[in-house]
Design an enzyme around this catalytic site. Sequence first.
Site, mmCIF file in Angstrom:
data_model
loop_
_atom_site.group_PDB
_atom_site.id
_atom_site.type_symbol
_atom_site.label_atom_id
_atom_site.label_comp_id
_atom_site.label_asym_id
_atom_site.label_seq_id
_atom_site.Cartn_x
_atom_site.Cartn_y
_atom_site.Cartn_z
ATOM 1 N N ASP A 33 79.621 56.865 81.794
ATOM 2 C CA ASP A 33 80.731 55.940 81.552
ATOM 3 C C ASP A 33 81.063 55.772 80.072
ATOM 4 O O ASP A 33 80.186 55.482 79.259
ATOM 5 C CB ASP A 33 80.415 54.566 82.135
ATOM 6 N N ASP B 146 84.050 45.763 84.805
ATOM 7 C CA ASP B 146 83.880 46.501 83.547
ATOM 8 C C ASP B 146 83.578 45.521 82.402
ATOM 9 O O ASP B 146 84.043 45.698 81.267
ATOM 10 C CB ASP B 146 85.113 47.347 83.225
#
Lengths: 311, 443
Positions: free
Chosen positions: B170, B323
């Site tokens: 990520d 997130d």
Amino acid sequence: MNGVRFNHLLGLEGMSREAITEILDSAEAFLEVLERPIPKVPSLRGVTIANLFFEPSTRTRISFELAEKRLSADVTNFSSSNSSLVKGETMLDTARNIEAMKVDVVVIRHFAQGAPHFLADRISASIINAGDGAHEHPTQALLDMLTLKHQIGALDGLKVLILGDIAHSRVARSNIWGLRTLGASVKVCGPLALMPREVEEMGVEITHDLNEALAWCDVVNVLRLQLERQQEGLIPSLRDYQRSFGLTRKRLEMAGGDKVIMHPGPMNRGVEIDSDVADGSGSVILRQVTYGVAVRMAVLYLISGGERIIE
Amino acid sequence: MNRTTSMMDPPAGWKAYSTDKLALGGVRVVDPSLKLDQRTDLVIRDGIITRLGSIPDRWTGAVIDGSGLIVCPGLFDMHVHLREPGFEHKETIESGCTAAAAGGFTGVAPMPNTNPAIDNAGLVRFVRDKAYGLPVDVHPVAAISLGRRGATLTEFSELIEAGVTMFSDDGSPLASAALMRHALEYARMYGAVICEHCEEQSLTAGGVMHEGAVSTRLGLPGWPSIGEEIAVERNIALAEFTRARLHIAHASTARSLELIRAAKDRGIQVTAEVTPHHLTLDCTILSGFDSNYKVNPPLRTRRDVELLIEGLADGTIDAIATDHAPHAPDEKEVEFISAPFGMIGLETALGVIYTRLVLPGKISLNRMIELMSSAPRRIIGQPEAAVRKGAEVNLTVFNPDEEWTVDGEHFHSKAKNTPFQGWKLKGRAVGVINRGIAWMRGV
């Protein structure tokens, strides 16, 4: 000298016609001051101005400094190459320190878009944007408009072509806002790779055909091409750029009619503009520089309160 | 999971209870998987739900008045950044988990972009152990490549043995299609899933916001939609080719949504998450150069926002994930282009989704619970939380009527970089009950 009052000059986006007109009218008065044997007035006596330049600049910095001195302000200069930024201080800390020294007006040039807005939200001094990244350069657009007013008269209905790297140009953006507000038509011309997406939403037309654009316009404002655009792959070569978008005497003759030729400087002669165009009839490039001082005097004067009459 | 733990302190203003003997009186129990929605008492003994019915006479345990409160399966945030190890000044596992609990999450999946990156089994255990004594499950996502450098695969077999079920680099998308292919192959072999931040970095280099009319106006370098979509398309093609499971992190554009929908129609094993900020904010909010709105992928257009909401409702989007990306205030308090990307979301997600999507009827309460609990748990391979008699407790308690104003100053996260500062919300977490611990606010 009443009416519009400014706390800051951050950009021309959203600035009213009245405000722009007031600056240009004040600049006319200062142009007259600049013609005097002693081109200096006491209007900003006691006002302290800091010029913070976080990006190299010669003419804008000198132009502001001259404007400040001709208004009798106290002036101090900071540029990022010779102060605490090399030690890793943030822009905010730098500005706060300078503010703690009781500065009334901060003129800021910064590589980061929005840096003047960031300061305006956080310190109490008046902020003048002297160019922030690719965002705006309001005093450049104001001096361009003052030049046109002098050269041509009213801007209503005037056809202005902005030529070159629109995507990375703060001059283009400020000019588009100012010119549109004053009623001019604006076309932008340059390679598609240097054209910002959806720029037509700023109220301009786009063309990639310079000959057609020249046939249309009254004024050409030629933008500086940053030579690093080639390394970034945005232009194949300077030669290729020049072939399609360089302003040459031949193209101007083909288009016919008298055009006013402008350039914010510094010029890459032989790339975006040929010498015989830059130095030839129709060019007002050096006049722009002269008017720049008057426009900056007007902005500084209005921002600093503007109640003191020009003597 | 019902381990005996030494309890850590609950957030300020909250109270800790043991789940040895705990009863919630008069709650509304909602569990979409069980098609359950009823008002009842809920009785817990030794960490197990023993009764969905009246609290027994002569009950000697604690009783919490639950009138007006909803109890649902514990919410799970499958995409957070807890910053530990390496960036403890931004967040720690403890502060991040406390923020998660305060936001109603009983589980989080922290991404491996720490320093060092979570790329071996020892580090996976380190992260998990740091959450010991908290009512929040920490289920680390392991890196796909060593050091997240995009060159060499991590040792999948050992990581799988350590309990990893999802792999991701990520924030550093895999530039190499070949590496992505092999990551998918290993993931398929072990029954794991690859989570990809889809970004073709040759198209987004230098970009700080969505490329379009607003970036043009502001003169800011653009991060174009195509930079995401071309990567979504490539990764879906690789998932189809390898017949592996792919999870698309924080989808942000209308076209990404179309690609995901088409892939699902073709039977490709692809799932997707969307963040609360991409569901509620668009790029016009950047006009003031506020770096709290700087995020990757960037806030898109109003049209993208509307279509993403449709994607939630029609099932194209499987999960909502925050997130959560904490940064220290002085890191964000710089000129826009120099500020780091990221927003925090753990403490606002429930209120934002409930207020902006459930209350106006864009999605149902049941759908919200699926998107924030059962779906993310299913995708990442965690046991489903259920409000069922005999199940281990893993519950979120929230008050759907509580009105509150978001103020980063009062967050439990170390960070304050919320894009929702000053928002008036309705619906707020009141408690989490998990791992033998109940943390309840103000009761």
